[in-house]
Scaffold this motif. Structure first.
Motif, short mmCIF file in Angstrom:
data_model
loop_
_atom_site.label_atom_id
_atom_site.label_comp_id
_atom_site.label_asym_id
_atom_site.label_seq_id
_atom_site.Cartn_x
_atom_site.Cartn_y
_atom_site.Cartn_z
N PRO A 1 29.79 33.13 29.35
CA PRO A 1 30.20 34.29 28.53
C PRO A 1 31.02 35.28 29.35
O PRO A 1 30.79 35.46 30.55
CB PRO A 1 28.86 34.90 28.10
CG PRO A 1 27.88 33.78 28.19
CD PRO A 1 28.33 32.93 29.34
N ARG A 2 31.96 35.92 28.68
CA ARG A 2 32.89 36.83 29.37
C ARG A 2 32.40 38.26 29.43
O ARG A 2 32.72 38.99 30.37
CB ARG A 2 34.25 36.83 28.66
CG ARG A 2 35.17 35.65 28.96
CD ARG A 2 34.63 34.34 28.57
NE ARG A 2 35.64 33.29 28.51
CZ ARG A 2 35.36 32.01 28.56
NH1 ARG A 2 34.10 31.61 28.67
NH2 ARG A 2 36.31 31.11 28.49
N GLY A 3 31.67 38.72 28.42
CA GLY A 3 31.29 40.12 28.32
C GLY A 3 29.94 40.42 28.92
O GLY A 3 29.19 39.53 29.34
N ARG A 4 29.61 41.70 28.98
CA ARG A 4 28.32 42.13 29.52
C ARG A 4 27.21 41.80 28.54
O ARG A 4 27.39 41.85 27.32
CB ARG A 4 28.33 43.64 29.80
CG ARG A 4 29.28 44.04 30.92
CD ARG A 4 29.05 45.49 31.32
NE ARG A 4 27.69 45.70 31.82
CZ ARG A 4 27.30 45.46 33.06
NH1 ARG A 4 28.17 45.00 33.94
NH2 ARG A 4 26.06 45.68 33.43
N SER A 5 26.04 41.47 29.10
CA SER A 5 24.87 41.17 28.29
C SER A 5 23.63 41.60 29.05
O SER A 5 23.72 42.18 30.15
CB SER A 5 24.83 39.67 27.96
OG SER A 5 23.78 39.38 27.05
#
Length: 385
Positions: free
Chosen positions: A299-303
């Motif tokens: 995944p590319r985004g923050r989580s």
């Protein structure tokens, strides 16, 4: 004789007097410019934001390292072992690649070498003592002083990382650093030092470290293209049946899986030099292919797990103590675990263990061992007080 007073020089500077003689006069002292009125200090530049993609990649890779070590106990299941083979084909190479990517500062500044002792050597000493204590107290191995600091289980990585980072300046001066490291890797498989598993892994995985150290970041960004994730998933999915067929040994001849562990030389695996070089090159190619496929799926985004990606060393060093406790006490040999439901349960538990070890409370409790404050061992850097 009339005393003649020197006439002041014109505003533009010294000039001959009316009598024609040049008179040297001291220059008038310059008036200092007024000091600026002190005002509020300029705010510091904001820190460069971390790349969530790489923190996510580090988190998932660390969790896979934990899962892989638990899967190693299920060699009696062909399906589980096939998944284990696929995992070992890329998960440590990716871990090494990312480590190299974030070691670029060692090529630019010698100050970075100051971190080797407190962040690698001191934690190594602490954890090797803990791992050796496990062997003696739980597994009943006789204590031998000569083996006290010998790398055990996953401690080889810290030793290899010291060698890799110390070599970092060299690779920046070479025209083709990855090609040179691959050549060293292939030739190194035939040398006598590969009898030591730590040195064998250091030489075998060197090209992945150098690739991370010198790769153009634009090539890594291409893995984040919209269609890359589906391509990566397809490659990883196809690898599972290929590994399963390979494990059967009926369609294609089964090759020593030691190629995926990087801990043996060619002689130990039953290869001559030319054959060993060929298979090691194949293993490198699969490591890059499957590693790129894995990174494309990240995944590319923050989580919620992104911050945990900054604590992967906690996951790596601590999970071995848990896993070896289960191993030495025979828990993982229980028949109830050696069936599909048991294997799935252990897999879920191993992944959960990786997540827990990356949490902030665990970091606070174990920071003394994983990130010890060992700056007192260093002299003050030149130019610092």
């Amino acid at each position: 004789m009339t005393d003649v007073l020197p006439t002041p020089p014109p505003a533009t500077g010294s000039a001959p007097s009316a009598t024609g003689s040049a008179i040297a006069l001291p220059e008038a002292p310059s008036i200092p410019a007024p000091r600026p009125v002190p005002g509020p200090a300029a705010p510091p530049k904001p820190a460069r934001p971390r790349d969530a993609f790489f923190d996510n990649a580090k988190f998932f890779t660390a969790v896979l390292v934990v899962v892989g070590h638990f899967w190693s106990q299920f060699g009696d299941s062909r399906a589980a072992h096939a998944a284990y083979v696929v995992l070992y084909a890329f998960h440590m190479p990716v871990f090494v690649f990312i480590t190299g990517y974030f070691s670029r500062g060692f090529m630019r500044s010698t100050d970075k070498f100051r971190s080797v002792l407190p962040t690698l050597v001191v934690p190594y000493v602490i954890f090797i003592l803990l791992y050796r204590a496990q062997l003696v107290l739980i597994n009943g191995v006789q204590f031998r002083l000569s083996e006290l600091f010998r790398p055990h289980f996953l401690m080889w990585f810290l030793v290899a990382l010291v060698f890799w980072r110390l070599s970092a300046p060299l690779w920046g001066h070479l025209r083709h650093p990855v090609a040179v490291s691959v050549a060293f890797c292939l030739v190194g498989g035939s040398w006598a030092f590969t009898a030591d598993s730590t040195l064998s892994r250091t030489a075998g995985l060197l090209p992945l470290f150098v690739l991370g150290l010198t790769v153009d970041p634009e090539h890594v960004r291409r893995l984040r293209a919209p269609g890359a994730r589906w391509a990566g998933l397809a490659v990883l999915a196809a690898a599972l049946p290929v590994a399963y067929v390979w494990e059967l040994g009926t369609v294609v001849p089964k090759i020593d899986s030691g190629l995926l562990y990087w801990n043996q030389g060619y002689d130990a695996m039953g290869f001559d030099t030319a054959e060993g070089m060929m298979w090691r090159l194949v293993a490198l190619a699969f490591a890059v292919l499957l590693g790129a496929a894995f990174l494309a799926c990240i995944p590319r985004g923050r989580s919620w797990y992104t911050e945990m990606g900054t604590r992967t060393m906690y996951v790596y060093l601590l999970h071995g103590l848990v896993m070896k406790t289960f191993d030495y006490t025979g828990v993982l040999d229980k028949p109830v675990l050696h069936n599909p439901f048991g294997i799935v349960s252990v897999t879920v538990a191993a992944a959960a263990l990786g997540v827990v070890l990356a949490t902030a409370p665990v970091r606070r409790l174990t920071r003394w061992a994983v990130e010890p404050d060992a700056r007192w061992l260093l002299r003050s850097a030149p130019g610092r007080t």
